[in-house]
Design a protein around this motif. Sequence first.
Motif, PDB file in Angstrom:
ATOM      1  N   ALA C 118       0.571  -1.776  -0.017  1.00  0.00           N
ATOM      2  CA  ALA C 118      -0.233   0.207   0.253  1.00  0.00           C
ATOM      3  C   ALA C 118       0.774   1.890  -0.605  1.00  0.00           C
ATOM      4  O   ALA C 118       0.514   2.201  -0.649  1.00  0.00           O
ATOM      5  N   LEU C 119       1.824   1.450   0.596  1.00  0.00           N
ATOM      6  CA  LEU C 119       2.764   1.642   0.747  1.00  0.00           C
ATOM      7  C   LEU C 119       3.444   2.248  -0.604  1.00  0.00           C
ATOM      8  O   LEU C 119       3.801   3.565  -0.918  1.00  0.00           O
ATOM      9  N   LYS C 120       3.501   1.668  -1.230  1.00  0.00           N
ATOM     10  CA  LYS C 120       4.397   1.579  -2.237  1.00  0.00           C
ATOM     11  C   LYS C 120       3.535   1.968  -3.266  1.00  0.00           C
ATOM     12  O   LYS C 120       4.562   3.194  -3.963  1.00  0.00           O
ATOM     13  N   ARG C 121       2.186   1.509  -3.089  1.00  0.00           N
ATOM     14  CA  ARG C 121       1.520   2.843  -4.549  1.00  0.00           C
ATOM     15  C   ARG C 121       2.034   3.430  -4.835  1.00  0.00           C
ATOM     16  O   ARG C 121       1.200   4.663  -5.007  1.00  0.00           O
ATOM     17  N   ILE C 122       2.152   4.163  -2.522  1.00  0.00           N
ATOM     18  CA  ILE C 122       1.336   6.246  -2.625  1.00  0.00           C
ATOM     19  C   ILE C 122       2.680   6.507  -3.274  1.00  0.00           C
ATOM     20  O   ILE C 122       2.360   7.317  -3.459  1.00  0.00           O
ATOM     21  N   LEU C 123       4.164   5.997  -2.595  1.00  0.00           N
ATOM     22  CA  LEU C 123       5.231   6.921  -3.845  1.00  0.00           C
ATOM     23  C   LEU C 123       4.882   6.202  -5.136  1.00  0.00           C
ATOM     24  O   LEU C 123       6.069   7.407  -5.372  1.00  0.00           O
ATOM     25  N   LYS C 124       4.617   5.763  -5.459  1.00  0.00           N
ATOM     26  CA  LYS C 124       4.538   5.352  -7.109  1.00  0.00           C
ATOM     27  C   LYS C 124       4.312   6.345  -7.861  1.00  0.00           C
ATOM     28  O   LYS C 124       4.438   7.200  -8.301  1.00  0.00           O
ATOM     29  N   ARG C 125       2.972   6.346  -7.109  1.00  0.00           N
ATOM     30  CA  ARG C 125       1.629   7.451  -7.513  1.00  0.00           C
ATOM     31  C   ARG C 125       3.219   9.359  -6.476  1.00  0.00           C
ATOM     32  O   ARG C 125       2.752  10.404  -7.703  1.00  0.00           O
ATOM     33  N   ASN C 126       3.355   9.342  -5.703  1.00  0.00           N
ATOM     34  CA  ASN C 126       4.446  10.292  -5.466  1.00  0.00           C
ATOM     35  C   ASN C 126       5.136  10.594  -6.555  1.00  0.00           C
ATOM     36  O   ASN C 126       5.540  11.695  -6.868  1.00  0.00           O
ATOM     37  N   HIS C 127       5.978   9.169  -6.347  1.00  0.00           N
ATOM     38  CA  HIS C 127       7.078   9.524  -8.380  1.00  0.00           C
ATOM     39  C   HIS C 127       6.246   9.931  -9.992  1.00  0.00           C
ATOM     40  O   HIS C 127       7.597  10.907 -10.314  1.00  0.00           O
ATOM     41  N   ALA C 128       5.393   9.906 -10.185  1.00  0.00           N
ATOM     42  CA  ALA C 128       4.831  10.065 -10.874  1.00  0.00           C
ATOM     43  C   ALA C 128       4.576  11.374 -11.067  1.00  0.00           C
ATOM     44  O   ALA C 128       4.806  12.002 -11.960  1.00  0.00           O
ATOM     45  N   GLU C 129       4.456  11.701 -10.314  1.00  0.00           N
ATOM     46  CA  GLU C 129       4.631  13.501 -10.232  1.00  0.00           C
ATOM     47  C   GLU C 129       5.369  14.236 -10.278  1.00  0.00           C
ATOM     48  O   GLU C 129       5.679  14.908 -10.852  1.00  0.00           O
ATOM     49  N   TYR C 130       6.687  13.772  -9.833  1.00  0.00           N
ATOM     50  CA  TYR C 130       7.228  14.587  -9.626  1.00  0.00           C
ATOM     51  C   TYR C 130       8.725  14.179 -10.988  1.00  0.00           C
ATOM     52  O   TYR C 130       8.914  15.139 -11.367  1.00  0.00           O
ATOM     53  N   GLU C 131       7.873  13.273 -11.007  1.00  0.00           N
ATOM     54  CA  GLU C 131       8.593  12.788 -12.647  1.00  0.00           C
ATOM     55  C   GLU C 131       8.053  13.623 -14.148  1.00  0.00           C
ATOM     56  O   GLU C 131       8.186  14.081 -15.004  1.00  0.00           O
TER      57      GLU C 131
END
Lengths: 214, 214, 214, 214
Positions: C118-131
């Motif tokens: 679940a946490l991984k998914r959150i980080l992924k979402r955040n990363h997508a934004e940074y990217e």
Amino acid sequence: MPKVVPEYKEEAKSRILDAANRVFAEKGYHEATMDDIAKRLGVSKGAIYLYFSSKEDLFEAMCKTAPQAFKEILYSSFGNEANPIQSATEFFDKMLKLSASDPGLSFEILSEASRNPALKRILKRNHAEYEEVLTGFLTEGRKRRIVGDNVDIRPLANSLIALWNGLETLLVSGLSIDEARSAWLEALKAIFMNQHTANHNPQDRPSRPASKTG
Amino acid sequence: MPKVVPEYKEEAKSRILDAANRVFAEKGYHEATMDDIAKRLGVSKGAIYLYFSSKEDLFEAMCKTAPQAFKEILYSSFGNEANPIQSATEFFDKMLKLSASDPGLSFEILSEASRNPALKRILKRNHAEYEEVLTGFLTEGRKRRIVGDNVDIRPLANSLIALWNGLETLLVSGLSIDEARSAWLEALKAIFMNQHTANHNPQDRPSRPASKTG
Amino acid sequence: MPKVVPEYKEEAKSRILDAANRVFAEKGYHEATMDDIAKRLGVSKGAIYLYFSSKEDLFEAMCKTAPQAFKEILYSSFGNEANPIQSATEFFDKMLKLSASDPGLSFEILSEASRNPALKRILKRNHAEYEEVLTGFLTEGRKRRIVGDNVDIRPLANSLIALWNGLETLLVSGLSIDEARSAWLEALKAIFMNQHTANHNPQDRPSRPASKTG
Amino acid sequence: MPKVVPEYKEEAKSRILDAANRVFAEKGYHEATMDDIAKRLGVSKGAIYLYFSSKEDLFEAMCKTAPQAFKEILYSSFGNEANPIQSATEFFDKMLKLSASDPGLSFEILSEASRNPALKRILKRNHAEYEEVLTGFLTEGRKRRIVGDNVDIRPLANSLIALWNGLETLLVSGLSIDEARSAWLEALKAIFMNQHTANHNPQDRPSRPASKTG
DNA sequence: TATGAATGAGTGTTCATTCAT
DNA sequence: GATGAATGAACACTCATTCAT
């Protein structure tokens, strides 16, 4: 607690079960804390978890061993060929002593079991054993003409168990011990004596009918 | 909840008791939370405390009202002069339906009562009433020659109550409904039919008829 | 905490998140207790559970909000068309200030995430934004001939993010801030300046293909 | 564990460290218990305390040995004079295999280190070694004209380390391996190729070839 | 050396109860 | 009357650490 002995683990478990039995009986499942049980044993809480994985586990284990005493009384009272009323009286008095220390434990167990299938299974297994003892007793009684041929033995065995269990509920509800004993004996008398009467023609046991009507 | 009505307070209490009854029956005393009860009613937790001073108070109040249904069945089944076996069968089936909705509540009550004198008193009062109904039924039965003169009525009434209570314990222990019904009927048959049999054999026990009609 | 306001719940949540952020940052996820967080807020432990269902839930919620500050810095530094080295310097200095208060929080998050989908998914979402922000910045840079056509933008965006993240690991490993800044700028210079040099041939770059194939 | 051998103590320590490494990698520092580690070794919990004074001590010792594998890969990939892109690719693939077995251990270490000076010192020592390897590689690269004179080598070495570390954070955040590889290579290409490109366009930048061969 | 039973402090979580609004 | 946010006392369970054997 001494250590290293091979049967030590079993010994320890059994000591814990004993303490648990007492504490659960005194306070009930929910009010009893693991700490209570540990303290009763003079041991730390953590020690219990070396032997039982959870409070529930401990409770279930206790439920498995709890009926041991019950079974012993059952066997000693109904395991032989005694007169049924006498057996029943003996049973009643022994059981009373036993359950005096356990005011509400059995109800605690039952209320848990009504929502806990694992516990239910344990109770079922225990019940099967009780049923067997009484069925044997009644079958023997039939041979000895104390139980009528028209009687369906297994259900009657169950109703005897039920009767005792039910008297325990009434004791909790304030019925006096004497009243409970009367109820128990009256029911037993009704079940066994009437059978007898019906099945057995007076010449068989001339004194009995007289005493009843007298 | 509507307001301002004069009997409002009683009305409110009764609604809460109703919700409490259902929730306690479903979850048991300890698993049920005040919030569960409040939510069942669509009311805030705090509201309950306007009518009951504590969870325990609420539980006790519920115990007072809970046997209402039981009493109704008892009256409707045993309040008349029907054949006892038929009455008992009717009673069994009605009770079964009732207790289906509250798997272990009665045991919860009993285990609490074993440690709570106030609750015990309530149960005692309830029991007295049950006893009275059955005593009346049996007394009536004696007049109608269904119950023998040799029977001590009050203890037998108690043993009938005990029998039913005990069957509930066996149902929780995994006895099937059919087995329970058989046990119930077999015991009742043993108690009443043999009497009956005895009654219809006047030559067998010449003294009986006299005492019966007398 | 004031009450009854409609947005109160959100306000309360946000206050708790703020306290959680600080406490988790100071002590790390495992060393921080719910009590620590509650006390930081001057509130009882139970209060937190009105807004978050568990410590894990709270931590995840915090992870969702934590990158807000990061994003803001990212936008303010790379959201415009400034000179990339200047943007990067600005970014570095702002980020440094931010992560000074969070010595190891991000690693705590990462180590949890490595075992918590679940946490991984959150980080992924955040990363997508940074990217996305950086991809936009680099695309813009390409138009402005700061980024070469031969560059694959998305991977480069990722490597810029990685570079920053990695510098944080080195800071924890004892790299001085100045060394970190040098590393950051040296890499940025290598990436952008060389491009620049290569890209800006006066004549001007019909030669590009040529320069690529060497 | 065999006994009495003189270097036994070291042997034992190393076996424990090995088990610790695996268990910490699998479960993370906090989730791993001393029992887990002992069981992995087939040894009693107490035995570990003969060699390490605490869990923390064990963890720190493990942190000292953990980067051994990392160093080996670093040396084997960057210790020679190969083409930098090729070295980097090799490094990436080897490292990937390594870190697959320890999803979040390095972050666990980092988050601990951010609050534990002793650990921080260990990381610093490790980092110094990595830096040295890469500095050597880059210096060699400069001689071979792969790295430009205008490059500040030490910071660039740090940024390469940071880049790899940062890619690990992105992998935990859900970046795919292929994306990570692209990012890694794109950055390396940007850093080295442009230099390279520049090198192979003599007519383009007449001054460079001179410095290269010089 | 090695064992593993025992400890006991600590933590997340629940819930009856209160009280300001 | 009614609300529901807040409290705070419990309690089950865990685990690093110790120590008698």
